[in-house]
Motif scaffolding. Sequence first.
Motif, mmCIF file in Angstrom:
data_model
loop_
_atom_site.group_PDB
_atom_site.id
_atom_site.type_symbol
_atom_site.label_atom_id
_atom_site.label_comp_id
_atom_site.label_asym_id
_atom_site.label_seq_id
_atom_site.Cartn_x
_atom_site.Cartn_y
_atom_site.Cartn_z
ATOM 1 N N LEU A 183 -0.667 9.671 7.138
ATOM 2 C CA LEU A 183 -0.247 9.905 5.749
ATOM 3 C C LEU A 183 -1.368 9.608 4.760
ATOM 4 C CD1 LEU A 183 3.320 8.262 5.794
ATOM 5 C CD2 LEU A 183 2.814 10.701 5.670
ATOM 6 N N PHE A 184 -2.344 8.809 5.208
ATOM 7 C CA PHE A 184 -3.416 8.379 4.316
ATOM 8 C C PHE A 184 -4.766 8.862 4.867
ATOM 9 C CE2 PHE A 184 0.044 5.333 4.334
ATOM 10 C CZ PHE A 184 0.385 5.281 2.987
ATOM 11 N N PRO A 185 -5.339 9.927 4.276
ATOM 12 C CA PRO A 185 -6.624 10.434 4.766
ATOM 13 C C PRO A 185 -7.719 9.381 4.632
ATOM 14 C CG PRO A 185 -6.039 11.432 2.648
ATOM 15 C CD PRO A 185 -4.843 10.678 3.116
ATOM 16 N N ASN A 186 -8.656 9.384 5.551
ATOM 17 C CA ASN A 186 -9.714 8.357 5.588
ATOM 18 C C ASN A 186 -10.829 8.722 4.604
ATOM 19 O OD1 ASN A 186 -11.092 6.098 6.313
ATOM 20 N ND2 ASN A 186 -11.753 6.839 8.311
ATOM 21 N N VAL A 220 -5.914 1.638 3.111
ATOM 22 C CA VAL A 220 -4.579 1.610 3.703
ATOM 23 C C VAL A 220 -4.599 2.244 5.091
ATOM 24 C CG1 VAL A 220 -2.161 2.285 3.376
ATOM 25 C CG2 VAL A 220 -3.555 1.673 1.400
ATOM 26 N N ASN A 221 -5.425 3.271 5.260
ATOM 27 C CA ASN A 221 -5.568 3.894 6.579
ATOM 28 C C ASN A 221 -6.020 2.861 7.609
ATOM 29 O OD1 ASN A 221 -7.435 5.274 8.724
ATOM 30 N ND2 ASN A 221 -6.142 6.935 7.950
ATOM 31 N N GLN A 222 -6.928 1.976 7.188
ATOM 32 C CA GLN A 222 -7.439 0.937 8.081
ATOM 33 C C GLN A 222 -6.341 -0.061 8.468
ATOM 34 O OE1 GLN A 222 -10.600 1.028 9.291
ATOM 35 N NE2 GLN A 222 -9.969 -0.635 10.656
ATOM 36 N N VAL A 223 -5.492 -0.420 7.458
ATOM 37 C CA VAL A 223 -4.374 -1.333 7.725
ATOM 38 C C VAL A 223 -3.427 -0.730 8.750
ATOM 39 C CG1 VAL A 223 -2.333 -2.432 6.718
ATOM 40 C CG2 VAL A 223 -4.489 -2.437 5.464
ATOM 41 N N CYS A 224 -3.122 0.564 8.567
ATOM 42 C CA CYS A 224 -2.222 1.254 9.497
ATOM 43 C C CYS A 224 -2.841 1.331 10.901
ATOM 44 C CB CYS A 224 -1.913 2.661 8.993
ATOM 45 S SG CYS A 224 -0.880 2.705 7.508
#
Length: 307
Positions: free
Chosen positions: A287-290, A273-277
């Motif tokens: 908000l989403f740690p890698n 999800v981090n990548q999508v953001c």
Amino acid sequence: PLPQHSCFSFRKLWAFTGPGFLMSIAYLDPGNIESDLQSGAVAGFKLLWVLLLATVIGLLLQRLAARLGVVTGLHLAEVCNRQYQKFPRIILWLMVELAIIGSDMQEVIGSAIAINLLSVGKIPLWGGVLITIADTFVFLFLDKYGLRKLEAFFGLLITIMALTFGYEYITVKPNQEKLLQGLFIPYCRDCGTPQLEQAVGIVGAVIMPHNMYLHSALVKSRQVNRADKREVREANKYFFIESCIALFVSFIINIFVVTVFAEAFFDKTNADVNQVCANSSSPHSSLFPNNNETLEVDIYKGVSVPG
């Protein structure tokens, strides 16, 4: 002279339309949206059948509540006050008050989160809470102009929700085969405690005791001659048809939310999800740690993710 028995009349249905849609907004509140997105993220499409069964049971309970109001001319609280002795009456009142407070906490916090997101963080959560308190009084003020206007306003809100979540559903294009399997096959493969918790959460979010009290009171807004059995039967019939339509619409919207988040978040890691953001230049990627830990999502994180 009174008209003879008719099988169905859209004109009469329109006259009785309103209480069911006003009641059904409770099936689309922030608590339900939170429950939907978490069940989608944690269990994918596997718990849709729980949502279906809970909605059917909710419809049956709402029907009983509406019939009580039509037949007796009293809402559920008045009947409980008349039928119970003092001690169980006080216990029941305290239990229902706690249930209402527990539900309203979700609504107030959910509304504050929505205002915070819509203002791109400019309005803090405490500011959103104050605005939510203020708009509650606005709704009470609208009631003074007639219940039909309030019913129409809530009908507009439900329509907006259906269009916006429907657009998300069409954009994301969830897997239709998995959707149908999850909806009609009462089974949850490889499910454990987290999925069971979500199933309980779905039932709790859909079947709300205070909504029975609300529906039994709302139907009193229509004038029904209770001395005429034919008129009472007719009112019960049209209120039931309206409740079916209202809860079907709310059920479809709930399905939109569950399936969109199941497609987007189920079996995903924080890094996914981090990548999508990051690809969409979202300001919420922090908000989403890698890392490769399983994604944990709530209403704030879920709505923050674009597309």
